[in-house]
Design an enzyme around this catalytic site. Structure first.
Site, mmCIF file in Angstrom:
data_model
loop_
_atom_site.group_PDB
_atom_site.id
_atom_site.type_symbol
_atom_site.label_atom_id
_atom_site.label_comp_id
_atom_site.label_asym_id
_atom_site.label_seq_id
_atom_site.Cartn_x
_atom_site.Cartn_y
_atom_site.Cartn_z
ATOM 1 N NE ARG A 35 -3.803 -1.936 2.898
ATOM 2 C CZ ARG A 35 -5.055 -1.743 2.799
ATOM 3 N NH1 ARG A 35 -5.553 -1.038 1.964
ATOM 4 N NH2 ARG A 35 -5.445 -2.940 3.172
ATOM 5 N N GLY A 40 -1.987 -1.083 7.066
ATOM 6 C CA GLY A 40 -2.327 -2.508 6.866
ATOM 7 C C GLY A 40 -4.259 -1.590 7.009
ATOM 8 N N GLY A 115 4.661 -9.018 -1.471
ATOM 9 C CA GLY A 115 6.219 -9.393 -0.683
ATOM 10 C C GLY A 115 5.862 -10.903 -1.598
ATOM 11 C CB ALA A 179 -26.775 -8.194 12.306
ATOM 12 C CB ILE A 182 -18.548 -5.078 9.095
ATOM 13 C CG1 ILE A 182 -16.953 -5.308 9.575
ATOM 14 C CG2 ILE A 182 -18.397 -3.893 8.347
ATOM 15 C CD1 ILE A 182 -16.092 -5.653 8.551
ATOM 16 N NE ARG A 271 -11.068 -8.085 6.694
ATOM 17 C CZ ARG A 271 -10.971 -7.410 6.007
ATOM 18 N NH1 ARG A 271 -12.239 -6.702 5.676
ATOM 19 N NH2 ARG A 271 -9.736 -6.847 5.625
ATOM 20 C CB ALA A 319 -6.212 -4.277 14.949
ATOM 21 C CG HIS A 443 -19.482 8.257 43.122
ATOM 22 N ND1 HIS A 443 -20.784 7.131 42.352
ATOM 23 C CD2 HIS A 443 -20.365 10.148 43.253
ATOM 24 C CE1 HIS A 443 -22.008 8.371 42.397
ATOM 25 N NE2 HIS A 443 -21.231 9.318 43.026
HETATM 26 P P1 NAI Z 1 -19.394 -11.037 11.395
HETATM 27 O O1 NAI Z 1 -18.129 -12.394 10.629
HETATM 28 O O2 NAI Z 1 -19.017 -10.280 12.212
HETATM 29 O O3 NAI Z 1 -20.420 -11.129 10.905
HETATM 30 C C1 NAI Z 1 -20.769 -11.717 9.549
HETATM 31 C C2 NAI Z 1 -22.181 -12.097 9.316
HETATM 32 O O4 NAI Z 1 -23.659 -11.996 8.580
HETATM 33 C C3 NAI Z 1 -22.769 -12.775 10.385
HETATM 34 O O5 NAI Z 1 -23.401 -12.965 11.430
HETATM 35 C C4 NAI Z 1 -23.491 -13.869 9.263
HETATM 36 O O6 NAI Z 1 -24.505 -14.983 10.154
HETATM 37 C C5 NAI Z 1 -24.169 -13.084 8.064
HETATM 38 N N1 NAI Z 1 -24.806 -13.888 6.773
HETATM 39 C C6 NAI Z 1 -22.970 -14.893 5.806
HETATM 40 N N2 NAI Z 1 -24.382 -14.928 5.088
HETATM 41 C C7 NAI Z 1 -25.177 -14.069 5.073
HETATM 42 C C8 NAI Z 1 -26.476 -14.250 3.943
HETATM 43 N N3 NAI Z 1 -26.478 -14.807 3.079
HETATM 44 N N4 NAI Z 1 -27.650 -14.005 4.351
HETATM 45 C C9 NAI Z 1 -27.695 -13.132 5.476
HETATM 46 N N5 NAI Z 1 -26.266 -12.795 6.173
HETATM 47 C C10 NAI Z 1 -25.459 -13.302 6.488
HETATM 48 O O7 NAI Z 1 -18.358 -10.731 9.928
HETATM 49 P P2 NAI Z 1 -17.801 -9.059 9.008
HETATM 50 O O8 NAI Z 1 -18.715 -7.757 9.958
HETATM 51 O O9 NAI Z 1 -18.179 -8.934 8.257
HETATM 52 O O10 NAI Z 1 -16.445 -8.737 10.255
HETATM 53 C C11 NAI Z 1 -15.528 -9.224 9.701
HETATM 54 C C12 NAI Z 1 -14.079 -9.532 10.497
HETATM 55 O O11 NAI Z 1 -13.707 -8.312 11.166
HETATM 56 C C13 NAI Z 1 -14.716 -10.064 12.463
HETATM 57 O O12 NAI Z 1 -13.914 -11.047 12.626
HETATM 58 C C14 NAI Z 1 -15.027 -8.449 12.952
HETATM 59 O O13 NAI Z 1 -14.540 -9.334 14.331
HETATM 60 C C15 NAI Z 1 -13.122 -8.035 12.392
HETATM 61 N N6 NAI Z 1 -14.026 -6.689 12.400
HETATM 62 C C16 NAI Z 1 -13.963 -6.016 14.178
HETATM 63 C C17 NAI Z 1 -14.201 -5.007 14.437
HETATM 64 C C18 NAI Z 1 -14.347 -4.577 16.193
HETATM 65 O O14 NAI Z 1 -13.506 -5.255 16.316
HETATM 66 N N7 NAI Z 1 -14.832 -3.267 16.189
HETATM 67 C C19 NAI Z 1 -14.257 -3.958 13.549
HETATM 68 C C20 NAI Z 1 -14.586 -4.479 12.158
HETATM 69 C C21 NAI Z 1 -14.509 -5.639 11.501
#
Ligand code: NAI
Length: 464
Positions: A35, A40, A115, A179, A182, A271, A319, A443
């Protein structure tokens, strides 16, 4: 050709922390990054920019909903979205430049380009081959598409989180598929900025893997905030029409098919490890069925001297998990004996309220047949939360029934993502709920709710 002790591939939170830790430990280190900027996904198109938009949109929400009650007359806020995006970019720039500064300070060479590993001990970047005793793969992950569905992601109308952080304007109607973290964070951003947001989730509950009581409370709060959440529905098709998209989904309980239109569809269905172009096939690196790099307890792959950390290996794609692994592998290479307790990696969702957790959920404890007690305290009983007009939610502490040792904690409420850490520290030291309950808490703070939840594991909280 340059020769190094360590070459790290990827400068995300896993890779850059690893490189800095290696340099601190006296190892001659380089880091490969293709990048234009370091940091990242997290710094460029993930955690940091999304938090900038969450912060700004939260203030819009506060101005619209709470200012009047607090006696502040400011009128309806006007969002200049392009300026908000500039602010977000400014936040990215200061953070990525910060990593560049840290690389210079620690005398880490940034090998610019993508790389690959032609053989153990060698890393190719562009036309140049560099030598390294240890190679650490920290190449991260990329957005997955919707499993088994017809979708074409153009990052304009049908977007991943990357495109969702770069939209030219606030969409009138947004459909979020998934849900998870992300979907709910970015869905919240656009809902607060005025989009009509529909979230479609395959499972019967939001936030897969979360404590069920928290997930239920969270869903109710998000609905109250205006998000339309459809659970138990599988998205099977996303069609792009000229300037819109049509999403087809089927209800899992009866197969009934529905369609919904949107100006923007955010695909947030997880992901996948990103290992493209590294040459792992030719090198013979063992991979799991899920496309992750397999490593031993020292993060070493089946090829001696080649290691992997972060999103490309097993475990939560977070992360801070990658950072810890980056530090740990550096220390192992330097002859130290670090240890990561994977049970104590907190998870945070940065919505309002925030959702934070560490350790076991009630469902996991039940499944393991572990005798436990749950101490719960609602933010309604917390003076500070009420003053902040954020008294939705609760703290729940799960402790062993006999020994009182804390086994898990789940918070939904204001600044939950900060409060969770006192419980992480307590758990690192094998604390009991009583240890937390007997610790003086200032408090008025929201952290008092943590103490009261710990008290609820014993004789009971004071303010409930
Ligand atoms: P995720 O794995 O948290 O959620 C994906 C959701 O999509 C699941 O609930 C799943 O059942 C649903 N899904 C899958 N196929 C589907 C379909 N055909 N129709 C409807 N729903 C469906 O994945 P997300 O939110 O994309 O995050 C990816 C990664 O990035 C995760 O491991 C997350 O922990 C990480 N992340 C962490 C953050 C944080 O710590 N605040 C912020 C953003 C990402």
């Amino acid at each position: 050709m340059a020769s190094y002790d360590v070459i790290v591939i990827g400068a995300g939170p896993g890779g850059y922390v690893c490189a800095i830790r290696c340099a601190q430990l006296g190892l001659k280190t380089a880091c490969v990054e293709g990048r234009e900027t370091l940091g990242g996904t997290c710094l460029n198109v993930g955690c940091i920019p999304s938090k900038a938009l969450l912060h700004a949109s939260h203030l819009v929400h506060e101005a619209e909903h709470n200012f009047e009650e607090m006696g502040i007359k400011a009128g309806k806020p006007k969002v200049e979205f392009d300026k908000m995006l500039d602010y977000k970019q400014g936040v990215i720039d200061t953070n990525t430049k910060g990593i560049e500064f840290l690389f210079k300070k620690n005398k880490i060479d940034w090998l610019k380009g993508w790389g690959s590993i032609p053989e153990a001990g060698k890393v190719k970047v562009g036309d140049e081959i560099h030598e390294a005793k240890h190679i650490i793969i920290a190449s991260g992950s990329s957005a997955a598409s919707i499993p088994g569905a017809e979708v074409e992601i153009d990052e304009k109308i049908v977007v991943t989180s990357t495109g969702a952080l770069e939209l030219p304007k606030v969409p009138k109607k947004m459909v979020v598929v998934g849900a998870g973290v992300i979907g709910l964070e970015l869905g919240s951003v656009y809902s607060r900025l005025g989009s009509e947001v529909t979230v479609i989730e395959f499972l019967d509950a939001i936030t897969p893997g979360a404590d069920a009581e928290v997930a239920r409370a969270f869903q109710k709060i998000l609905k109250k905030q205006g998000l339309d959440i459809i659970t138990g529905a599988a998205v099977s098709k996303v069609e792009t029409l000229k300037t819109k998209a049509k999403v087809t989904y089927a209800m899992r309980k009866d197969g009934a098919e529905h369609t919904v239109d949107a100006d923007v569809v955010l695909v947030a269905t997880g992901r996948l490890p990103f290992t493209e172009g590294l040459g792992l096939d030719t090198l013979g690196v063992k991979m799991s069925k899920r496309g992750q790099i397999e490593v031993d307890a020292h993060y070493q792959t089946n090829i001696p001297g080649v290691y992997a950390i972060g999103d490309v290996i097993d475990g939560p794609m977070l992360a801070h998990k990658a950072e810890d692994e980056g530090g740990a592998v550096a220390e192992m290479i330097a002859g130290q004996k670090p240890h990561i307790d994977y049970n104590l990696i907190p998870g945070v969702i940065y919505t309002t309220p925030e959702v934070a957790s560490v350790g076991a959920t009630e469902e996991q404890l039940k499944e393991a047949g572990r005798a436990y007690k749950a101490g719960k305290f609602n933010f309604m009983g917390n003076g500070r939360a009420k003053a902040m007009m954020q008294s939705d939610g609760f703290v729940k502490i799960l402790a062993d029934k006999e020994t009182d040792r804390i086994l898990g904690a789940h918070i939904i409420g204001p600044v939950a993502g900060e409060m969770i850490h006192e419980i992480c520290v307590a758990m690192e030291f094998g604390a009991s709920a009583e240890d937390l309950a007997r610790t003086c808490h200032a408090h008025p703070t929201t952290s008092e709710a943590v103490r009261e939840a710990a008290m609820a594991c014993g004789d009971g909280p004071i303010h409930a």
